[in-house]
Design an enzyme around this catalytic site. Structure first.
Site, PDB file in Angstrom:
ATOM      1  N   ASP A 290      -6.597  10.467   4.552  1.00  0.00           N
ATOM      2  CA  ASP A 290      -6.276   9.099   4.947  1.00  0.00           C
ATOM      3  C   ASP A 290      -6.572   8.971   6.448  1.00  0.00           C
ATOM      4  O   ASP A 290      -6.877   9.940   7.131  1.00  0.00           O
ATOM      5  CB  ASP A 290      -4.811   8.759   4.602  1.00  0.00           C
ATOM      6  CG  ASP A 290      -4.612   7.242   4.486  1.00  0.00           C
ATOM      7  OD1 ASP A 290      -5.492   6.497   4.968  1.00  0.00           O
ATOM      8  OD2 ASP A 290      -3.592   6.804   3.946  1.00  0.00           O
TER       9      ASP A 290
HETATM   10  C1  BGC Z   1      -4.162   3.475   4.543  1.00  0.00           C
HETATM   11  C2  BGC Z   1      -5.099   3.647   3.367  1.00  0.00           C
HETATM   12  C3  BGC Z   1      -6.396   2.937   3.653  1.00  0.00           C
HETATM   13  C4  BGC Z   1      -6.973   3.471   4.962  1.00  0.00           C
HETATM   14  C5  BGC Z   1      -8.302   2.857   5.331  1.00  0.00           C
HETATM   15  C6  BGC Z   1      -4.805   3.793   5.886  1.00  0.00           C
HETATM   16  O1  BGC Z   1      -4.025   3.416   6.962  1.00  0.00           O
HETATM   17  O2  BGC Z   1      -3.035   4.295   4.321  1.00  0.00           O
HETATM   18  O3  BGC Z   1      -4.513   3.169   2.196  1.00  0.00           O
HETATM   19  O4  BGC Z   1      -7.270   3.106   2.586  1.00  0.00           O
HETATM   20  O5  BGC Z   1      -6.061   3.185   6.010  1.00  0.00           O
HETATM   21  O6  BGC Z   1      -8.169   1.566   5.756  1.00  0.00           O
END
Ligand code: BGC
Length: 734
Positions: A290
């Site tokens: 993530d």
């Molecule tokens: C979130 C994810 C997301 C990623 C990309 C993160 O902060 O937890 O769910 O896909 O950002 O935007």
């Protein structure tokens, strides 16, 4: 002389031809098997090229408020992936051209983005989708999202989120399919199928990403990014099953969670990322971290610096580094020190390339460029979003059949901050959604009732704050109307990532407005738009009917108006329990039995222990009668199947759609089991006066077994029960 000249020309021609043949490398040959192409390409790559393939950066304007402020870096032509904060296919193609033509090997970039509940045709949030109990609609909606994404330059979405969520304080509950593992599994699979289509290389397919692997929904106290104490038992029983189903359905990628699973952060967790995902389930795509989750291992206290964080994440099984640049910066040194081998890197790079090959990016790296009017918001696509919104709305209460609105009603007071709101109906994670596309509740009502019913609008109050100056106008509107429609709820920023709330009640100002309107003595219908279950303990007694519309996306106005007028018979049922108060959390239907279930032992002293609305609750304008359940046999052996059947009659006067939910319980087992577990559901249309048979074939290993703490499934003979509606029927496994 002429002859010699000719022979020279022919020789030169063939030499050029054979050189050309030689110069077309194996990995560029479309006719060869993907694995052969991957091998050839990896053999040709330098370490630097490999680590770039394992890296994801961003491009375009980052509008994720949690991640804002990132500089737009110059994009290296050999980058593996980009998060594409743009909707411009021409822009994408120009970046892709750079990769194809300026990088040494011409490896296409994988463009990813958070397409969570629609791209521009925004449909209801995931939590709402599962209340439709209609995975076929969800699959269709996801296919629309995929098409709009492809045409806007995106190959890969970070969806579905299949984190079983049992704490409504946690903002991300809105992104999940609710509290139940099976429901998350079924809708997760529908989503994967919708995005990926029959084949990843189909022109309108995008790669799915199961997230956030795993146990993120357990984040302590409903706060975000926190420790999550997940025992191996609940990991296997509750949190892994949706992922296993998603992997079986062919999900191309997986994203690791931000959470810390009982001391080993998800992003450094070899057990879940390698032992389970790759070794046991055989996933051959890749895992992306993530956002900055590798660097975060330092804050989580398992790595002393970025280099160690990179090593831990990679060793655990994360192939792609989202946004951190840790792999690029540290792998050369780690390889030189012998801490990471080239074989490990080759394996990781192969996984990333495999997804790119499967998507057909090597053979067709560019996205078609169409006029905006041809690539988004197609009429038939909006109709799907509308159907899904319609089926996800839940009629929670309907006293004295105040709904549908009777023909004697001549005027409706339409009150509340949500009544004319556009942007909040979109819900969180709707980056490309535009308020201008949204049909408001008020517009839906105008269309539905035309000039037959007078609509008296007043805002009444804002979503929060303490300004009561608009109360009087609202009361005046109510007084001159036959019925009050009060439209309340949450702003879209109140749920989603980093959007936890300590209470799930609506702000006091909204509750106060209802109390004031109650004094007019007029019937009140409460319309709720929100991203989590709400505490309705003070509101519910004051109103006659409640319709939960969630955050329906762009096309919620018409379905809601249809439900209010009676043109549409509501068919949604909750996929998540509504606690009576915040203090009841956690409360979910598949809890385990109390040790003293009698005489109200162990209950709260100050509030009832029962939630307000259980999982599965949802009313209709018609009545359904369930026949006694028929079992094909009362005793089955482990390799037999048991067919259970129920006939549902629509005994009312309106056609309807009824979702039948089948549960199993195992009262005596070597370990304690949930009081019941959903194992199958089906939604069918039943015309007024007609009946329809619903059935469920119980497969003992699938439906009666349980996992131990190593994931091994065990099946114990003895008595079981199948539950449907309010029937509970015993059978025995021999
Ligand atoms: C979130 C994810 C997301 C990623 C990309 C993160 O902060 O937890 O769910 O896909 O950002 O935007």
């Amino acid at each position: 002389m002429m002859k010699i000249q000719n022979s020279i020309i022919i020789l030169v021609f063939f030499t050029i031809l054979s050189c050309q043949k030689e110069s077309k490398p194996t990995y560029k040959d479309k006719s060869l098997p993907i694995e052969e192409r991957i091998k050839d390409l990896v053999n040709k790559m330098t370490l630097e090229e490999k680590t770039l393939q394992l890296t994801q950066q961003i491009c375009g304007l980052n509008t994720n408020k949690n991640n804002i402020g990132e500089a737009i870096k110059e994009i290296p032509s050999g980058i593996g992936s980009l998060i594409f904060f743009s909707a411009d296919p021409v822009f994408r193609n120009s970046i892709q051209k750079k990769a194809m033509e300026e990088s040494r090997l011409g490896i296409p970039i994988l463009f990813g983005f958070d397409v969570i509940h629609g791209f521009r045709t925004v449909y209801p949030i995931s939590l709402a989708q599962s209340c439709s109990w209609n995975p076929a609609f969800v699959e269709k909606a996801c296919a629309i999202a995929a098409k709009e994404s492809v045409l806007s330059g995106i190959d890969w979405t970070f969806s579905p989120m299949i984190d079983v969520s049992r704490d409504p304080r946690w903002g991300r509950i809105s992104e999940s399919y609710g509290e139940d593992p099976y429901t998350n599994a079924v809708f997760g699979v529908a989503t994967v199928k919708g995005y990926q289509g029959k084949n990843l290389s189909d022109p309108y397919s995008i790669a799915a990403c199961l997230k956030h692997y795993v146990g993120y929904g357990v984040s302590e106290g409903g706060r975000d990014y926190r420790y999550s104490d997940v025992s191996r038992q609940s990991l296997w029983e509750t949190y892994l099953p949706p992922y296993e189903a998603g992997i079986k359905a062919g999900a191309a990628t997986v994203m690791s969670g931000f959470n810390d699973i009982s001391g080993v952060p998800a992003s450094a967790n070899h057990y879940i990322l390698t032992e389970i995902l790759k070794n046991k389930w055989g996933h051959d795509g890749f895992v992306v971290s993530d956002w900055l989750a590798i660097d975060q291992l330092i804050y989580q206290g398992v790595a002393k610096d970025r280099k160690e964080a990179g090593l831990k994440a990679f060793e655990a099984g994360i192939e792609m580094d989202m946004k951190d640049n840790i792999y690029v910066e540290n792998f050369p040194e780690l390889v030189e020190e012998g801490k990471i081998t080239m074989d490990q890197i080759d394996e990781a790079v192969s996984r990333v390339l495999r997804v790119k090959f499967r998507l057909g990016l090597f053979d067709d790296p560019y996205t078609p460029v169409l006029d905006e009017k041809d690539r988004i918001l197609q009429k038939e696509d909006i109709a799907i979003a509308q159907n899904l919104a319609e089926e996800s709305m839940v009629l929670l209460k309907n006293e004295k059949q105040v709904l549908p609105i009777s023909s004697s009603i001549k005027s409706i007071a339409v009150i509340g901050p949500m009544a004319k709101d556009k942007s909040n109906l979109l819900g969180s994670w709707s980056f490309n959604g535009k308020a201008e596309d949204v049909e408001t509740i008020y517009e839906g009502l105008e269309k539905e009732f035309g000039s037959q019913i007078q609509l008296n609008y007043a805002m009444g109050c804002d979503f929060d704050g303490s300004d009561e100056s608009l109360f009087q106008e609202a009361i005046a509107s109510a007084k001159k109307s036959d019925i009050i429609l009060i439209c309340l709820g949450e702003k879209k920023e109140w749920s989603g990532e980093n959007a936890s709330r300590s209470t799930i009640a609506l702000p006091v100002i909204q509750e106060k407005l209802v109390s004031e309107l109650k004094k007019t003595g007029k019937p009140i219908v409460l319309i709720l738009s929100n991203g989590r279950p709400l505490e309705l303990v003070r509101l519910e007694p004051q109103v006659d009917a409640i319709v939960e519309i969630w955050q329906p996306g762009i096309a919620g106005g018409t379905p809601l108006a249809g439900i209010l007028s009676g043109r549409i018979n509501p068919s949604g049922k909750l996929s998540v329990t509504f606690p009576l108060t915040t203090g009841q959390i956690p409360t979910y239907y598949n809890m385990r039995q109390s040790a003293r279930p009698y005489d109200k032992m162990g209950d709260y002293q100050d509030i009832p222990t029962e939630p307000l609305y259980w999982f599965g609750h949802g009313l209709s304008y018609t009545t359904y009668e369930y026949s006694p359940v028929k079992l094909s046999t009362n005793n089955i052996s482990k390799d037999q199947k048991l067919k259970v059947e129920v006939t549902v009659s629509n005994t009312g006067t309106k056609d309807g759609k009824e979702a039948v939910l089948w549960y199993i319980s195992d009262p005596v087992c070597s370990i304690s089991r949930p009081t019941k577990e959903l194992k199958h559901f089906e939604k069918k249309e039943i015309k007024a006066g007609n009946k329809v048979i619903y059935s469920f074939e119980i497969d003992p290993m699938r439906d009666l077994s349980y996992p131990d703490s190593t994931g091994k499934r065990l099946l114990e003979a003895g008595e079981f029960y199948v539950h449907v509606n309010n029937q509970k029927i015993r059978f025995e496994l021999l």
